[in-house]
Design a protein around this motif. Structure first.
Motif, mmCIF file in Angstrom:
data_model
loop_
_atom_site.group_PDB
_atom_site.id
_atom_site.type_symbol
_atom_site.label_atom_id
_atom_site.label_comp_id
_atom_site.label_asym_id
_atom_site.label_seq_id
_atom_site.Cartn_x
_atom_site.Cartn_y
_atom_site.Cartn_z
ATOM 1 N N TYR A 554 39.395 -11.282 -25.333
ATOM 2 C CA TYR A 554 40.225 -10.091 -25.531
ATOM 3 C C TYR A 554 39.403 -8.852 -25.220
ATOM 4 O O TYR A 554 38.187 -8.800 -25.473
ATOM 5 C CB TYR A 554 40.713 -10.058 -26.980
ATOM 6 N N SER A 555 40.062 -7.850 -24.669
ATOM 7 C CA SER A 555 39.371 -6.597 -24.351
ATOM 8 C C SER A 555 40.354 -5.431 -24.442
ATOM 9 O O SER A 555 41.581 -5.626 -24.400
ATOM 10 C CB SER A 555 38.762 -6.659 -22.944
ATOM 11 N N ILE A 556 39.814 -4.222 -24.562
ATOM 12 C CA ILE A 556 40.616 -2.986 -24.578
ATOM 13 C C ILE A 556 40.066 -2.070 -23.497
ATOM 14 O O ILE A 556 38.857 -1.784 -23.478
ATOM 15 C CB ILE A 556 40.561 -2.283 -25.946
ATOM 16 N N VAL A 560 43.492 2.693 -22.750
ATOM 17 C CA VAL A 560 44.226 2.377 -23.975
ATOM 18 C C VAL A 560 43.448 2.864 -25.198
ATOM 19 O O VAL A 560 44.043 3.329 -26.183
ATOM 20 C CB VAL A 560 44.498 0.862 -24.057
ATOM 21 N N THR A 561 42.128 2.777 -25.145
ATOM 22 C CA THR A 561 41.308 3.282 -26.249
ATOM 23 C C THR A 561 41.563 4.760 -26.489
ATOM 24 O O THR A 561 41.715 5.210 -27.633
ATOM 25 C CB THR A 561 39.817 3.044 -25.962
ATOM 26 N N LEU A 588 44.429 -2.028 -35.492
ATOM 27 C CA LEU A 588 43.740 -2.539 -34.302
ATOM 28 C C LEU A 588 43.621 -4.064 -34.353
ATOM 29 O O LEU A 588 43.757 -4.736 -33.326
ATOM 30 C CB LEU A 588 42.358 -1.896 -34.178
ATOM 31 N N ARG A 592 45.382 -6.554 -31.729
ATOM 32 C CA ARG A 592 44.628 -7.604 -31.019
ATOM 33 C C ARG A 592 45.314 -8.956 -31.164
ATOM 34 O O ARG A 592 45.526 -9.674 -30.179
ATOM 35 C CB ARG A 592 43.200 -7.673 -31.570
ATOM 36 N N SER A 595 48.640 -9.160 -29.288
ATOM 37 C CA SER A 595 48.436 -9.373 -27.851
ATOM 38 C C SER A 595 48.113 -10.830 -27.555
ATOM 39 O O SER A 595 48.696 -11.437 -26.651
ATOM 40 C CB SER A 595 47.315 -8.465 -27.337
ATOM 41 N N SER A 602 44.337 -8.533 -22.951
ATOM 42 C CA SER A 602 43.955 -7.130 -23.090
ATOM 43 C C SER A 602 45.100 -6.386 -23.760
ATOM 44 O O SER A 602 46.269 -6.780 -23.662
ATOM 45 C CB SER A 602 43.616 -6.497 -21.739
ATOM 46 N N LEU A 603 44.765 -5.290 -24.442
ATOM 47 C CA LEU A 603 45.769 -4.533 -25.190
ATOM 48 C C LEU A 603 46.559 -3.633 -24.250
ATOM 49 O O LEU A 603 45.990 -2.840 -23.504
ATOM 50 C CB LEU A 603 45.085 -3.701 -26.277
ATOM 51 N N TRP A 608 50.458 -2.099 -28.504
ATOM 52 C CA TRP A 608 49.971 -1.158 -29.503
ATOM 53 C C TRP A 608 51.139 -0.525 -30.272
ATOM 54 O O TRP A 608 51.105 -0.429 -31.508
ATOM 55 C CB TRP A 608 49.121 -0.084 -28.839
#
Length: 633
Positions: A554-556, A560-561, A588, A592, A595, A602-603, A608
């Motif tokens: 998983y990643s952001i 999006v951050t 958050l 996660r 998603s 990924s977000l 969100w």
């Protein structure tokens, strides 16, 4: 030059290869050992390790037979290293012919050892005490067993057992932990088990009630009560420093059940009473624990071992990146499977769709990293408002048990809290780690039934147990008791707390159940789940889904951050007290998991916003419940 027919050696006695290689190589050159290990590892790729140790009937196995097996296990304890004769020389008494032998992967030496030979090489190996993965659910064992049915060992024609014996998993009475030791250890393994354990058929396994005798080798030291299957002494010959306590492994090795080991153990027991304690390096209790009969605790000589990222037999054992076809096909179906499992959980949770959403998120949560002492990714869920009628929580656990590979039900009754041994403790007399109910494999689902808690006083043990559960939930660690100090062991355990009001234990998220089923129809609604169980194929889809979501990366993105940061600022503009940094962290985590539950690595902005929405619904529900029940936090 010696030519070796590998196929013939393999079919007749593959360990002869070691003796041949040892005799054909110069002692100063250790290359023969590398060749031997490469040979055995090559057999792994050829599917020579068809037998699972869990599915073997040891008492139907010829006693001098050496078998290649796989063993799915947890390292429960690590003993001190031991020395053995790596290479030794034997002398034929009639011809006086000398021959080099290899002691590797063997428990006993050949007859006629020349102890004065200059060719003797002393080597070192490590011993792990391994047990089957605690709490591994029946469906996992059934699927694993069905894949290996044809690999069951058939006794040779020269071996005639006195009576037919069943395998470990088929024998209902093979739990050799005596009742007196099991009761204070933990409560019932699952709600479906009887509270009375009955007498064990093997009367010789009942240890005396004294504390010293509790270290008897006949106590298999399983972390959970009611466990079945063989414990095993695994002999490790190289790179043992890469293994840690509580690691889950699939060990490929040579199984040895030589009766000579039992004879040696008996000789040790007999001689220990005659020796001056100052002259013996081991106590009698330590000898019994470290040298149990091979028929009860077989020896497994490790050829190769690999860590298990999961123990779901429906998923490939290799990393997901190495199975791109499986990964892509499963990801494409995750959104649709999610809708199906959401509908199923909504039914289980009596029509509460929001609670079902959070249950999915909880079941796929996983500690993916640690920042200093803070475990990232954990999501302990407190499901409050659970009905206390119709054995709801117990039935609820049985449904969870059908979906996750490993789980344990812990009834938090006052008696259990005051009597259980949750934390493992070092026994210095027997020089072993006495297991506790919190010595679990990673990704085990721990179901805490707080509806069983009644009024009363927690004693010292009860307070210590509640503290241990709190530390497990908050920090994902268990402090093992080494008498003079405590040692932290990190863990990765999913904790679900079922309670009437808010739990006395901490949690990452609380949601109050709002049943849409009238109390008078509760029994009918619960019964319908069991009257019309999901088809096997549907259950397998759910099992794959939950395990897959837990394993995904998983990643952001930076974009999006930045959007999340702007949202947080906007939410605090009107009322700075409306949302805290802790609330943002929870959102958050929810985003996660949301998603991942959709098969997204990924977000996205949509995920969100959806996470914010369901968190708003949950918080609104908790505020309403707080207003109605002023005594509720």
């Amino acid at each position: 030059m010696i030519h070796i027919n590998i196929t013939d050696l393999w079919l007749s006695n593959y360990l002869c290869l070691l003796d041949v290689l040892a005799a054909s190589q110069n002692n100063s050159n250790s290359g023969w050992e590398t060749k031997a290990v490469e040979f055995f590892q090559d057999q792994e790729t050829k599917d020579a390790f068809k037998c699972q140790l869990q599915h073997l009937c040891l008492e139907m196995t010829p006693t001098f037979t050496l078998i290649l097996v796989k063993f799915r296990c947890l390292i429960q304890d690590m003993f001190d290293p031991e020395f053995y004769m790596g290479v030794y020389e034997t002398v034929d008494p009639s011809t006086k012919t000398k021959m080099l032998r290899c002691g590797k992967y063997k428990d006993v030496t050949e007859c006629g050892v020349d102890f004065n030979s200059r060719n003797t090489v002393t080597a070192e190996r490590q011993t792990f005490y391994c047990v089957p993965i605690p709490g591994e659910n029946p469906w996992v064992k059934e699927i694993s067993s069905s894949c290996l049915t044809e690999a069951r060992v058939v006794p040779s024609t020269s071996y005639a057992p006195s009576r037919q014996k069943r395998s470990y998993e088929e024998d209902d009475d093979m739990d050799t932990q005596p009742q007196k030791q099991r009761e204070p250890h933990a409560g019932p393994h699952s709600p479906s088990e009887h509270h009375g354990n009955g007498d064990c058929k093997r009367q010789e396994t009942e240890a005396p009630s004294s504390q010293t005798a509790s270290a008897s080798h006949l106590d298999l030291n399983f972390p959970l009560p009611g466990e079945k299957g063989p414990s095993c002494l695994v002999k490790v010959y190289e790179d043992w420093d890469r293994f840690k306590l509580n690691d889950t492994l699939e060990v490929y090795g040579i199984l040895s059940v030589s009766p000579a080991l039992s004879a040696l153990a008996d000789e040790k027991d007999a001689s220990s009473s005659l020796l001056d304690p100052a002259e013996s390096m081991e106590t009698a209790e330590e000898q019994r624990v470290h040298s149990p009969p091979a028929s009860l605790v077989p020896r497994l000589h490790m050829l190769h071992a690999k860590p298990l990222p999961h123990n779901n037999p429906l998923l490939p054992s290799a990393a997901l990146e190495d199975n791109s076809a499986f990964l892509s096909s499963t990801l494409s179906e995750m959104a649709s499977v999610r809708e199906e499992i959401l509908s199923y959980f909504t039914h289980v949770l009596l029509g509460d769709a929001l609670a079902a959403e959070y249950l999915i998120l909880h079941l796929i949560s996983n500690v993916y990293s640690r920042r200093d002492v803070l475990p990232l990714g954990k999501f302990t869920l407190n499901l409050s408002g659970c009905p206390t009628v119709a054995s709801y929580t117990e039935r609820f656990y049985q449904i969870i048990q059908q979906l996750v590979p490993s789980s344990h039900y812990l009834a938090m009754s006052l008696q259990n809290m005051n009597q259980m041994r949750l934390v493992p403790k070092k026994d210095y007399v027997a020089n072993r780690l006495v297991s506790g109910a919190l010595q679990l494999a990673r990704n085990t689902s721990l179901f805490l039934d707080e509806t069983q808690l009644e009024q009363g006083q927690l004693d010292t043990t009860g307070v210590r147990n509640v503290t241990a559960l709190g530390n497990l939930i908050s920090w994902q660690k268990v402090d093992y008791d080494f008498n003079y100090h405590q040692m932290e062991f990190p863990c990765n355990i999913n904790v679900l707390i079922a309670s009437e009001g808010r739990s006395l234990l901490p949690s990452d998220c609380q949601i109050h159940l709002q049943p849409q089923v009238a109390p008078s129809h509760l029994e009918e609604s619960l019964s319908s789940i069991h009257m019309h169980p999901q088809a096997s194929s549907q259950l397998n889809k759910f099992r794959i889904y939950l395990s897959m979501a837990r394993l995904l990366d998983y990643s952001i993105s930076d974009e999006v951050t930045k959007s999340v940061e702007d949202d947080f600022v906007d939410m605090r503009k009107d009322d700075p007290q409306s949302i805290s940094a802790e609330d943002l962290h929870r959102m958050l985590v929810v985003a996660r998991l949301l998603s991942l539950s959709l098969g997204q690595t990924s977000l996205s902005r949509d995920s969100w916003l959806r996470a914010k929405h369901i968190e708003m619904l949950r918080r609104s529900r908790m505020e309403q419940h707080k207003c109605v029940n002023g005594n509720e936090p």
